[in-house]
Design an enzyme around this catalytic site. Structure first.
Site, short mmCIF file in Angstrom:
data_model
loop_
_atom_site.label_atom_id
_atom_site.label_comp_id
_atom_site.label_asym_id
_atom_site.label_seq_id
_atom_site.Cartn_x
_atom_site.Cartn_y
_atom_site.Cartn_z
CG ASP A 128 -1.96 0.98 1.30
OD1 ASP A 128 -2.45 1.37 0.23
OD2 ASP A 128 -2.35 1.39 2.43
CG HIS A 129 -0.42 4.84 0.29
ND1 HIS A 129 -0.92 5.78 -0.56
CD2 HIS A 129 -1.49 4.45 1.05
CE1 HIS A 129 -2.20 5.96 -0.34
NE2 HIS A 129 -2.58 5.16 0.63
CD GLU B 61 -3.45 7.98 -4.31
OE1 GLU B 61 -2.71 7.18 -3.72
OE2 GLU B 61 -4.16 8.80 -3.72
CG HIS C 212 -5.25 8.13 3.72
ND1 HIS C 212 -4.79 8.78 2.61
CD2 HIS C 212 -5.36 6.82 3.38
CE1 HIS C 212 -4.63 7.90 1.63
NE2 HIS C 212 -4.97 6.71 2.07
N GLY C 213 -7.41 8.55 7.55
CA GLY C 213 -7.52 8.85 8.97
C GLY C 213 -8.94 8.95 9.46
CB ALA D 60 -13.11 3.48 1.96
CB SER D 61 -12.12 4.12 7.85
OG SER D 61 -11.22 3.03 7.86
CG ASN E 271 -7.28 0.92 0.02
OD1 ASN E 271 -7.64 -0.03 -0.66
ND2 ASN E 271 -6.15 1.56 -0.19
#
Ligand code: G3H
Ligand code: 13P
Ligand code: ZN
Length: 304
Positions: free
Chosen positions: A81-82, A133, A177-178, A209-210, A250
């Site tokens: 990832d990344h 990306e 993110h986060g 996507a949390s 993700n």
């Protein structure tokens, strides 16, 4: 054998669901993710950041993923990832990852193309798929900080996929993110996603996507964790994104929150136990709940 992200995402695209991609950092998170995915018959992507590799060791993470596949016979990919460090990327390709991401999203377009293409050339020699990306998510990605979103331009996305030959593409449509994604309403640019989907054949990925589930947030506040302003992407927006063509979603923050809640709650209520296996068990149970809920939202259950 581990599957590539391309293989898993093509299947998902054909059947109209998305594959969950969970960030793993240790044995407990991996086991909780795999137990649930296996129980629900969901394909799954285990992904490790460069930070996770520093923390746990690349060979340990590869063993965890390969053993999980071996013991559970589950369609599974191990993905970087990344990725940004070419030494790490080369090592992942050499030692057994089935997919790698090159994150050049903060670079000038031409440099992003040049570097992504370099990774594509390295990975394709070994049959490994590559995620690129384009567009910038606000928030913190490992070593990179960005205050503002730069949403992905559909025409540029087409040019990017044609020039680089990437297998899958991460796009920016309003997530970050986060745990602090929105101050107001949780809303994604689904119209833009549909335009990208029309122009680009490459399967699409949604980072950040949390959901920061309200119930979990309340319980964490009850343990004294200071996350009052946290807000994630609603299940409804995720469902819309999957319907419009996202095939990899993700999730890391929700696992972190679940793990931390299990741990904090157990320790707060228990003054007797000091066996790490007992302390970690509730953390794993909480992760299982989050994984189960996410699989249902993405529609990836009962797929093999
Ligand atoms: O997108 C980033 C993931 O949440 C991984 O985070 O670099 O702190 O492991 P990390
Ligand atoms: P979250 O921070 O929303 O969990 O996103 C994780 C992610 O995109 C990992 O690449
Ligand atoms: Zn990400």
């Amino acid at each position: 054998m581990l599957k590539t992200n391309l293989f898993l995402q093509k299947n998902a695209k054909a059947k109209g669901y998305a594959v969950p991609a969970f960030n793993i950092n240790n044995l407990e998170i991996t086991k909780a993710v795999i137990n649930t995915a296996s129980k629900m018959k969901s394909p799954v992507i285990l992904q490790t950041s460069e930070g996770a590799i520093k923390y746990a060791g690349m060979k340990n993470l590869i063993s965890l993923a390969k053993n999980a596949e071996d013991e559970n016979r589950i369609p599974l990919s191990l993905h970087l990832d990344h990725g940004q460090d070419f030494d790490v990327i080369r090592k992942c390709i050499k030692l057994g990852y089935s997919s790698v991401m090159f994150d050049g999203s903060h670079m000038e377009f031409k440099d992003n193309v040049k570097n992504t293409k370099k990774v594509v050339n390295l990975a394709h020699k070994k049959g490994i798929s590559v995620e690129g990306e384009l567009g910038v998510l606000a928030g913190i990605e490992e070593n990179i900080k960005s205050k503002n979103h730069i949403y992905t331009d559909p025409d540029q996305a087409k040019e990017f996929t044609l020039k680089t030959g990437v297998d899958t593409l991460a796009i920016a449509i309003g997530t970050s993110h986060g745990a602090y994604k929105f101050s107001g309403e949780s809303k994604l640019d689904i119209k833009r996603l549909k335009e990208i989907e029309k122009k680009v054949k490459t399967p699409l990925v949604l980072h950040g996507a949390s959901g920061v589930p309200e119930e979990l947030k309340k319980k964490l506040l009850g343990t004294g964790l200071n996350i009052g302003k946290a807000k994630g992407v609603s299940d409804q927006e995720i469902r819309k994104a999957v319907k419009a063509g996202i095939t990899k979603v993700n999730i890391d923050t929700d696992l972190r929150l679940a793990f931390t809640y299990g741990l904090r709650n157990f320790i707060k209520k228990n003054n007797e136990d000091f066996d790490p296996r007992k302390i970690m068990k509730p953390a794993m149970d909480e992760i299982e709940k989050v994984v189960e809920a996410k699989i249902k939202v993405l529609g990836s259950n009962r797929r093999y």
